[in-house]
Design a protein around this motif. Structure first.
Motif, PDB file in Angstrom:
ATOM      1  N   ASP A 522       0.819  -1.222   0.000  1.00  0.00           N
ATOM      2  CA  ASP A 522       0.000   0.000   0.000  1.00  0.00           C
ATOM      3  C   ASP A 522       0.852   1.270   0.000  1.00  0.00           C
ATOM      4  N   ALA A 523       2.197   1.117   0.217  1.00  0.00           N
ATOM      5  CA  ALA A 523       3.062   2.296   0.264  1.00  0.00           C
ATOM      6  C   ALA A 523       3.194   2.912  -1.117  1.00  0.00           C
ATOM      7  N   MET A 524       3.324   4.242  -1.173  1.00  0.00           N
ATOM      8  CA  MET A 524       3.408   4.938  -2.454  1.00  0.00           C
ATOM      9  C   MET A 524       4.865   4.979  -2.906  1.00  0.00           C
ATOM     10  N   ASP A 525       5.102   4.572  -4.179  1.00  0.00           N
ATOM     11  CA  ASP A 525       6.451   4.584  -4.737  1.00  0.00           C
ATOM     12  C   ASP A 525       6.619   5.916  -5.459  1.00  0.00           C
ATOM     13  N   THR A 526       7.302   6.915  -4.782  1.00  0.00           N
ATOM     14  CA  THR A 526       7.354   8.270  -5.347  1.00  0.00           C
ATOM     15  C   THR A 526       8.527   8.493  -6.284  1.00  0.00           C
ATOM     16  N   ASP A 527       9.587   7.680  -6.120  1.00  0.00           N
ATOM     17  CA  ASP A 527      10.784   7.960  -6.907  1.00  0.00           C
ATOM     18  C   ASP A 527      11.072   6.894  -7.939  1.00  0.00           C
ATOM     19  N   LYS A 528       9.983   6.215  -8.432  1.00  0.00           N
ATOM     20  CA  LYS A 528      10.182   5.166  -9.421  1.00  0.00           C
ATOM     21  C   LYS A 528      10.450   5.805 -10.775  1.00  0.00           C
ATOM     22  N   LYS A 529      11.453   5.264 -11.467  1.00  0.00           N
ATOM     23  CA  LYS A 529      11.786   5.793 -12.785  1.00  0.00           C
ATOM     24  C   LYS A 529      11.596   4.717 -13.833  1.00  0.00           C
ATOM     25  N   GLU A 530      11.054   5.131 -14.967  1.00  0.00           N
ATOM     26  CA  GLU A 530      10.783   4.167 -16.027  1.00  0.00           C
ATOM     27  C   GLU A 530      12.062   3.563 -16.570  1.00  0.00           C
ATOM     28  N   ASP A 531      13.120   4.386 -16.673  1.00  0.00           N
ATOM     29  CA  ASP A 531      14.351   3.907 -17.309  1.00  0.00           C
ATOM     30  C   ASP A 531      15.394   3.453 -16.302  1.00  0.00           C
ATOM     31  N   ALA A 532      14.969   3.186 -15.066  1.00  0.00           N
ATOM     32  CA  ALA A 532      15.939   2.754 -14.051  1.00  0.00           C
ATOM     33  C   ALA A 532      16.459   1.361 -14.396  1.00  0.00           C
ATOM     34  N   PRO A 533      17.780   1.104 -14.234  1.00  0.00           N
ATOM     35  CA  PRO A 533      18.327  -0.225 -14.565  1.00  0.00           C
ATOM     36  C   PRO A 533      17.787  -1.292 -13.620  1.00  0.00           C
ATOM     37  N   LYS A 534      17.579  -2.507 -14.156  1.00  0.00           N
ATOM     38  CA  LYS A 534      17.072  -3.621 -13.351  1.00  0.00           C
ATOM     39  C   LYS A 534      18.148  -4.094 -12.394  1.00  0.00           C
ATOM     40  N   LYS A 535      17.737  -4.361 -11.170  1.00  0.00           N
ATOM     41  CA  LYS A 535      18.681  -4.830 -10.160  1.00  0.00           C
ATOM     42  C   LYS A 535      18.717  -6.351 -10.163  1.00  0.00           C
ATOM     43  N   THR A 536      19.907  -6.896 -10.063  1.00  0.00           N
ATOM     44  CA  THR A 536      20.085  -8.359 -10.045  1.00  0.00           C
ATOM     45  C   THR A 536      20.957  -8.751  -8.872  1.00  0.00           C
ATOM     46  N   ARG A 537      20.919 -10.033  -8.564  1.00  0.00           N
ATOM     47  CA  ARG A 537      21.779 -10.563  -7.512  1.00  0.00           C
ATOM     48  C   ARG A 537      22.243 -11.941  -7.919  1.00  0.00           C
ATOM     49  N   LYS A 538      23.352 -12.387  -7.389  1.00  0.00           N
ATOM     50  CA  LYS A 538      23.890 -13.706  -7.695  1.00  0.00           C
ATOM     51  C   LYS A 538      23.399 -14.713  -6.660  1.00  0.00           C
ATOM     52  N   VAL A 539      22.825 -15.805  -7.167  1.00  0.00           N
ATOM     53  CA  VAL A 539      22.339 -16.867  -6.268  1.00  0.00           C
ATOM     54  C   VAL A 539      22.887 -18.204  -6.762  1.00  0.00           C
ATOM     55  N   LYS A 540      23.011 -19.145  -5.828  1.00  0.00           N
ATOM     56  CA  LYS A 540      23.454 -20.488  -6.189  1.00  0.00           C
ATOM     57  C   LYS A 540      22.255 -21.351  -6.515  1.00  0.00           C
ATOM     58  N   LYS A 541      22.290 -22.012  -7.663  1.00  0.00           N
ATOM     59  CA  LYS A 541      21.215 -22.914  -8.063  1.00  0.00           C
ATOM     60  C   LYS A 541      21.815 -24.198  -8.620  1.00  0.00           C
ATOM     61  N   GLN A 542      21.050 -25.285  -8.467  1.00  0.00           N
ATOM     62  CA  GLN A 542      21.491 -26.555  -9.038  1.00  0.00           C
ATOM     63  C   GLN A 542      20.985 -26.653 -10.477  1.00  0.00           C
ATOM     64  N   VAL A 543      21.914 -26.831 -11.387  1.00  0.00           N
ATOM     65  CA  VAL A 543      21.586 -26.887 -12.819  1.00  0.00           C
ATOM     66  C   VAL A 543      21.824 -28.302 -13.324  1.00  0.00           C
ATOM     67  N   ARG A 544      20.856 -28.827 -14.022  1.00  0.00           N
ATOM     68  CA  ARG A 544      20.962 -30.189 -14.557  1.00  0.00           C
ATOM     69  C   ARG A 544      22.004 -30.218 -15.669  1.00  0.00           C
ATOM     70  N   LYS A 545      22.934 -31.135 -15.542  1.00  0.00           N
ATOM     71  CA  LYS A 545      24.047 -31.184 -16.493  1.00  0.00           C
ATOM     72  C   LYS A 545      24.029 -32.403 -17.416  1.00  0.00           C
ATOM     73  N   GLY A 546      23.417 -33.503 -16.964  1.00  0.00           N
ATOM     74  CA  GLY A 546      23.421 -34.706 -17.802  1.00  0.00           C
ATOM     75  C   GLY A 546      22.652 -35.849 -17.143  1.00  0.00           C
ATOM     76  N   ASP A 547      22.402 -36.908 -17.916  1.00  0.00           N
ATOM     77  CA  ASP A 547      21.645 -38.055 -17.414  1.00  0.00           C
ATOM     78  C   ASP A 547      22.569 -39.126 -16.843  1.00  0.00           C
ATOM     79  N   LEU A 548      22.011 -39.927 -15.955  1.00  0.00           N
ATOM     80  CA  LEU A 548      22.725 -41.070 -15.385  1.00  0.00           C
ATOM     81  C   LEU A 548      21.979 -42.344 -15.769  1.00  0.00           C
ATOM     82  N   PRO A 549      22.604 -43.250 -16.497  1.00  0.00           N
ATOM     83  CA  PRO A 549      21.925 -44.500 -16.860  1.00  0.00           C
ATOM     84  C   PRO A 549      21.627 -45.337 -15.607  1.00  0.00           C
ATOM     85  N   ILE A 550      20.448 -45.975 -15.606  1.00  0.00           N
ATOM     86  CA  ILE A 550      20.050 -46.828 -14.473  1.00  0.00           C
ATOM     87  C   ILE A 550      19.619 -48.188 -15.011  1.00  0.00           C
ATOM     88  N   SER A 551      20.212 -49.232 -14.451  1.00  0.00           N
ATOM     89  CA  SER A 551      19.771 -50.589 -14.799  1.00  0.00           C
ATOM     90  C   SER A 551      18.981 -51.143 -13.617  1.00  0.00           C
TER      91      SER A 551
END
Length: 721
Positions: A522-551
């Motif tokens: 409900d707070a009013m965002d008074t200083d929002k700018k249309e052309d403001a750069p997007k903020k990002t952050r670095k996070v650790k995630k598990q990324v699938r790299k390959g399959d493992l055969p199963i017998s």
């Protein structure tokens, strides 16, 4: 594409199909709506279903019943010894599995329980295909909820050997619940209190109870319990034991020493039980039971209920267990639906009603409810049918755990984990994570072997994970394995893959602060700018790299074994068909001989000379089935002899036909002539009537003209002078 539901029962099997905007139960070759679950073996062919039941008394040692209850069992299982009491063929050990030893095609053969079920399913496939006039490949089949992984796999293998694809193995009570709920249009909405129904199924050999919650478009099983050695056959056995004692004292005969006498007493006991369900007493009369002695007895319902009192005392245990698992009380149950052939015993119904303290419901066909539910399930899974959306959520019957060897580099690692608990949703999927440097094995087993029926091996399967290799000496490969209890209730490790921890950039959402706390919406965002750069952050995630055969190593048959058994089953099916076709041609030949012999002296008498009659009659004598040479290709001999006799009698038959045809034409011509004469007479009469009408009309017109003419005074005659 056909949509078939099969209630594969211990005593008999019911087949239902989805068609005509509904579900129909189909009949077998003798127009019965249920087919005996039985297989017999003979010197020329097999007898399956109705044929097996017909020859059972004369072929006890080669006839096998209770097929379903043998599937997936080992010979040393105590439950198998119970089954031997009800099966007349000798049970044997075949590589650890239970099977039978019978005389087939003049030789002693052994068949595993899986082969016997496949044989029976071939017959069910034929019954459905004959009724539908379509090839049958897909079906949904019922199974008791207490069946373990190995028993379910045995049924899947049997279906595949029979050339069938099982779309779903569905628990008996769940199928009945689906059939009950899918037709209801007044079920509560998702946000409302569910309708709770307890389904009690008393079959020929087991007693199951399930508590099911219904909402619009869905059902969820909340609790299931059972007594897997309680059913109609136990009531029959109580009667048989009573009759055996009475016959021994009264007639000095011991039916336990005589197979046929025992089989006939069991049949009489089953009939008596049914009579007592509707009457206070029932007579038992068996002619020539053994040693040419006729026996008779009279059983009252009161006596019968006293005999089965120990069974009746076991009734409430599964009911209590099902309610406890569902975490509900008797008062929470809205309806109690009773299904199963064994449910017709009045004392049993009274015990169940007394337990719940409310009237029982009988809105479903006790014998066909499960088959109808299976057909609905098959229709839901089939792409060719449009069915009202209805989701089915079942539960897992036994807890399943995985065990593995401890990794050398992880000394404090656990070596087992219960992955699926009893009561978990079915189907269900879990992801298992392992840190390993080299390939490893997993073993799945039931966590509580004491809960399994009989003394089954709790082992389910072994899964070997290949391709595991760590990059560095101190690094581990993060292995993810997808374990799933599928729609059939069968466990598999479906696939495996490995992942890596990687840093990735993630956009910070506008409604999050830098410290991670969310902003006040409900707070009013008074200083929002249309052309403001997007903020990002670095996070650790598990990324699938390959399959493992199963017998996998499970109790399922491998592809080569199934192919070999399927080929053997196909060969036996062709052998049965050849015997049936041979019998049909034999009957056709005999009918033709008797028919022609009679007609030569009657209908064909005036069309055949004495020489022709003598010649044909001589040929008929040599064409008698008993006079024909014994060859391997008997059907060919029958066909050839039938063609020869038809050719020989052809001229005489043609003469008779020509005379009949000439008489028919003469009659037709006479009828046509009479009809033509009748039409001509009618035409003459019509013309005469029209002429008379025209003449009458002319006369009327003239009279009208005369009436309309002016009137003139006639001249007076002149006076005479």
């Amino acid at each position: 594409m056909s949509v078939v539901g099969v209630d594969f029962g211990t005593l008999q099997t019911v087949v239902a199909v989805a068609r005509n905007r509904g579900v129909d139960v189909i009949t077998n070759e003798v127009s019965n709506r249920a087919t005996p679950s039985m297989v017999g073996f003979g010197s020329k062919n097999r007898y399956i279903g109705e044929a097996a039941k017909t020859q059972e008394i004369t072929n006890l040692k080669n006839t096998v019943s209770c097929l379903k209850r043998l599937a997936g069992r080992s010979f040393n299982d105590p439950d198998v010894k119970i089954e031997q009491q009800y099966i007349t063929a000798p049970l044997v050990d075949i590589n650890g599995q239970v099977g039978v030893e019978v005389s087939y095609l003049g030789k002693t053969e052994k068949f595993t329980a899986t082969q016997l079920v496949a044989t029976y399913l071939s017959k069910i496939k034929q019954i459905a295909a004959t009724e539908l006039k379509l090839p049958v490949s897909d079906l949904c089949m019922s199974v008791p909820p207490w069946f373990s992984d190995v028993q379910r796999r045995a049924l899947l293998d049997a279906a595949e050997i029979a050339g069938l694809k099982l779309l779903r193995l569905i628990n008996d009570n769940t199928a009945a619940a689906l059939g009950w709920g899918i037709t209801k249009l007044d079920l509560p909405a998702p946000e409302e209190k569910p309708r709770r129904v307890c389904f009690v199924d008393i079959g020929h050999a087991n007693f199951t109870c399930s508590v099911v919650e219904f909402k619009k478009g869905e059902l969820a099983v909340k609790g299931t319990a059972w007594d897997h050695n309680f059913g109609g056959r136990d009531f029959d056995k109580a009667l048989v034991d009573h009759l055996a004692k009475e016959f021994k004292g009264k007639y000095k005969v011991d039916i336990y020493t005589h197979g046929r006498a025992m089989a006939r007493t069991i049949a009489a006991a089953e009939k008596t039980k049914k009579i007592l369900s509707a009457n206070q007493q029932a007579p038992v009369n068996i002619e020539s039971l053994m040693n040419d002695i006729d026996v008779a007895a009279m059983i009252t319902r009161q006596e019968f209920e006293a005999m089965v009192e120990p069974l009746l005392n076991r009734t409430q245990v599964p009911l209590e267990q099902a309610l406890a698992q569902a975490k509900l009380t008797k008062d929470d149950i809205d309806f109690v639906e009773i299904v199963g052939g064994g449910s017709r015993v009045p004392a049993l119904k009274e015990r169940i009603q007394a337990f719940f303290g409310k009237p029982l419901s009988y809105t479903m066909n006790a014998d066909e409810a499960v088959a109808r539910g299976c057909a609905f399930s098959c229709a839901i899974l089939s792409p060719v049918f449009r069915v009202r959306d209805f989701s089915v959520q079942d539960i897992i019957s036994y807890p399943i755990e995985f065990a593995w060897e401890k990794a050398a580099d992880i000394p404090d690692e656990d070596t087992s984990l219960t992955v699926f608990n009893k009561g978990n949703v079915l189907p269900s999927t879990k992801i298992l994570t392992f840190y390993r440097k080299q390939p490893f094995d997993l073993e799945a087993r039931y966590a509580k072997p004491e809960d399994l029926p009989g003394k089954q091996n709790p082992w389910i399967g072994r899964f070997s994970v290949k391709g595991v290799k760590a990059e560095g000496q101190d690094e581990f490969m993060i292995c993810k394995l997808k374990a799933r209890v599928n729609i059939h209730g069968i466990l598999n490790v479906e696939n495996g893959y490995y992942v890596e921890d990687q840093e990735v950039e993630e956009e910070i959402k506008e409604d999050e602060k830098e410290d991670g706390e969310k902003k006040d919406p409900d707070a009013m965002d008074t200083d929002k700018k249309e052309d403001a750069p997007k903020k990002t952050r670095k996070v650790k995630k598990q990324v699938r790299k390959g399959d493992l055969p199963i017998s996998s190593g499970t109790s399922s048959l491998d592809a080569a074994q199934k192919a070999a058994l399927s080929e053997k089953e196909s060969a036996m099916v062709m052998e049965d068909k050849l015997v049936a076709d041979t019998e049909e041609k034999k009957n056709e030949l005999e009918t033709f001989i008797y028919d022609l012999r009679a007609k030569l002296d009657e209908q064909y008498a005036e069309f055949a000379s004495d020489e022709e009659k003598t010649s044909i009659k001589a040929k008929l004598e040599t064409a008698e089935v008993g006079a024909l040479p014994k060859t391997k290709n008997v059907i060919g001999v029958y066909i050839a002899k039938l063609d020869e006799l038809r050719a020989l009698a052809g001229p005489i038959v043609q003469r008779h036909f020509e005379k009949i045809e000439a008489e028919r034409r003469a009659v037709q011509e006479r009828i046509e002539a009479e009809q033509a004469a009748k039409r001509a007479a009618e035409e003459e009469a019509r013309k005469a009537a029209e002429a008379e009408k025209a003449a009458q009309q002319g006369s009327n017109d003239q009279e009208m003209k005369d009436a309309d003419a002016p009137q003139t005074q006639p001249e007076e005659p002149a006076e005479s002078k």
